[in-house]
Scaffold this active site. Structure first.
Site, PDB file in Angstrom:
ATOM      1  N   HIS A   1      33.684  -4.731 -13.700  1.00  0.00           N
ATOM      2  CA  HIS A   1      35.001  -4.265 -14.231  1.00  0.00           C
ATOM      3  C   HIS A   1      35.145  -3.223 -15.055  1.00  0.00           C
ATOM      4  CE1 HIS A   1      36.293  -8.126 -12.821  1.00  0.00           C
ATOM      5  NE2 HIS A   1      37.567  -7.606 -12.717  1.00  0.00           N
TER       6      HIS A   1
ATOM      7  N   LYS B   1      39.249 -18.377 -14.519  1.00  0.00           N
ATOM      8  CA  LYS B   1      39.722 -19.577 -15.184  1.00  0.00           C
ATOM      9  C   LYS B   1      40.308 -19.107 -16.513  1.00  0.00           C
ATOM     10  CE  LYS B   1      35.390 -21.045 -17.321  1.00  0.00           C
ATOM     11  NZ  LYS B   1      35.197 -21.716 -18.419  1.00  0.00           N
TER      12      LYS B   1
HETATM   13  S1  SF4 Z   1      32.630 -26.906 -17.275  1.00  0.00           S
HETATM   14 FE1  SF4 Z   1      32.013 -26.723 -19.267  1.00  0.00          FE
HETATM   15  S2  SF4 Z   1      29.911 -25.875 -18.908  1.00  0.00           S
HETATM   16 FE2  SF4 Z   1      31.018 -25.423 -17.088  1.00  0.00          FE
HETATM   17  S3  SF4 Z   1      32.115 -23.538 -17.421  1.00  0.00           S
HETATM   18 FE3  SF4 Z   1      33.552 -25.132 -18.092  1.00  0.00          FE
HETATM   19  S4  SF4 Z   1      33.153 -25.010 -20.281  1.00  0.00           S
HETATM   20 FE4  SF4 Z   1      31.589 -23.896 -19.196  1.00  0.00          FE
END
Ligand code: SF4
Lengths: 292, 187
Positions: free
Chosen positions: B36, B100
């Protein structure tokens, strides 16, 4: 102690690929509670599938295999230096085998050490205990959820939190609001009331060694733990922050004495990928029991 | 379940609404912090990103018997790319960004302008998502390090939720507001 390295390697593998039963049960239950056809149910179903698939493939549940935290309780005669050596060797081998990602970076140069070894990694917390058994526990805690941990110093005028149980409740719920959408919810909180800044955070992490279904022996804390989960789940944040019924899977709270001048509340947030496991060794170094 | 299949046309993207659950099939290109920053500073992309999808992901890919195998391919936190994303969406007519945690107002604005959406993958679901990668077609900018490189993945039925659509709606903003209201009743 014979086979210590091999036993620790298996501990790392299991912790990285398999969630303990008490966690799996709570996740399965909350998946059923989400509304049919909702975004939340969609997320929970994928999480459940991922848990099964990782176990089946013996591969890391999540690619962020996290900070490596060992908690050891052992008799006086136990050789802690030998344990540390075996743990380091096991971690390096687990990294080479792909149970752990290359996850340890030199904070000054930015260079990845490539084997998860370096100052502070793995971290090992040891205590003595009577008798002959050795208890070794391991938590793998990812960066996304570690980043959203928080430490409050009460009173906190922003959220109207005084130095009492209601104030503690207010800052914990504030933390839940702040972490939404981050740290891969639904999550589990480990909380410590009191202590100094360092002991408080450590004790909050130690709460994550407790099982989901245990009951706090202190009735005030037991009531607060329950209330936090019920209240947080009324916020409607839901899995991944999509909205829904499950924002928290659990909350575990401990307390340490504090100085009259200080009142810390430290919150360690653990994502749904709540990787903890442990075993008991007898004096011959044999695994006699898995702890979770 | 809505199927989103390549080619990713503006019409298909504009038809999607906040809260839609999709299965994505086609190409995606991974890119995180280094990519990016590089693109934002005017770097020329080594692959044509026009009308394509960017995935915020630092995958674990290894070579087995001369072939790339994806071992883990979950999303990483998108918020870090907020300073760059809007500009990159506009410059290359990016059709979707997968990650996310959601993104902010600048990205939402660019999504509206260009016809782009934010697809929220399931954080931590590394194994389920790795299974959705059916082919590794190339790797570019490997000098940034393997997780930071651009990986060209072909995916099938990759699950995600539209949390920001091309009409100015953000599920993240909506849930935040609603949870703050709820909190007032609880304290
Ligand atoms: S599940 Fe837990 S360890 Fe995996 S990306 Fe999400 S916060 Fe990080």
């Amino acid at each position: 102690m014979r086979n210590l390295k091999a036993n620790l390697l298996e501990l790392v593998r299991r912790t990285s690929a398999e969630l303990p039963d008490d966690v799996v049960n709570v996740i399965a239950r909350s998946a059923r509670q989400e509304q049919e056809g909702s975004n939340a149910q969609y997320a929970m179903n994928i999480i459940v599938n991922n848990i099964d698939l990782a176990k089946l493939k013996s591969q890391p549940l999540c690619q962020d295999t996290g900070s490596i935290l060992f908690f050891v309780k052992a008799p006086r005669a136990f050789d802690q230096l030998a344990f540390e050596k075996a743990a380091r060797e096991a971690v390096a081998e687990a990294t080479a085998k792909g149970y752990l990602r290359q996850n340890s970076v030199d904070s000054i140069t930015g260079k990845n050490t490539g084997n998860n070894l370096g100052p502070g990694s793995p971290s090992i917390h040891s205590h003595q205990q009577r008798g002959s058994r050795v208890d070794v526990r391991l938590i793998l805690k990812g960066g996304g959820c570690e980043n959203v941990g928080a430490q409050y110093s009460l009173p906190d005028v922003r959220v109207n939190a005084n130095r009492d149980v209601d104030g503690v409740r207010r800052v914990i719920l504030d933390a839940v609001i702040q972490t939404q959408g981050k740290g891969c919810g639904p999550g589990i909180l480990g909380v410590c009331i009191g202590g100094d800044r360092a002991t408080s955070y450590l004790h909050s992490k130690e709460q994550l060694l407790r099982t989901m279904d245990d009951v706090n022996p202190d009735p005030t804390l037991a009531a607060l733990e329950k209330d936090i989960v019920v209240s947080a789940n009324k916020l409607g944040i839901g899995p991944m922050g999509f909205g829904g019924a499950t924002t928290l899977l659990g909350c575990k709270i401990g307390a340490l004495n504090r100085l009259p001048a200080s009142y810390f509340v430290s919150i360690s947030y653990m994502c749904w990928a709540y990787r903890r496991q442990g075993f008991v060794l007898n004096d011959g170094g044999k695994i006699v029991e898995w702890l979770y | 379940m809505i199927q989103l299949v390549e080619p990713y046309t503006e019409d298909k993207i504009r038809a999607l609404k906040m809260g839609d659950m999709v299965h994505l099939s086609g190409m995606v290109y991974t890119g995180r912090d280094a990519v990016h920053k590089f693109l934002h500073e005017g770097g020329k992309p080594p692959v044509d990103l026009t009308n394509q999808i960017i995935y915020h992901c630092g995958p674990v890919v290894i070579k087995e018997k001369g072939k790339w195998v994806v071992k883990a391919a979950g999303p990483t936190t998108s918020a870090r790319e907020e300073p760059y994303q809007g500009h990159i969406i506009e410059k290359f007519s990016i059709r979707a960004v997968i990650g996310k945690g959601g993104m902010g107002p600048k990205t939402l604005e660019a999504c509206k302008k260009v016809g782009c959406i934010y697809l929220h993958a399931i954080g931590g679901a590394a194994q389920v998502l790795a299974e959705c990668v059916t082919g590794v077609l190339g790797v570019y900018l490997e000098e940034f390090g393997s997780p930071e490189a651009i990986w060209a993945f072909r995916v099938r039925d990759f699950p995600a939720v539209v949390t920001m659509d091309s009409h100015g709606n953000s599920l993240h903003a909506a849930v935040l507001e609603q949870s703050r209201e709820q909190l007032k009743q609880l304290v």
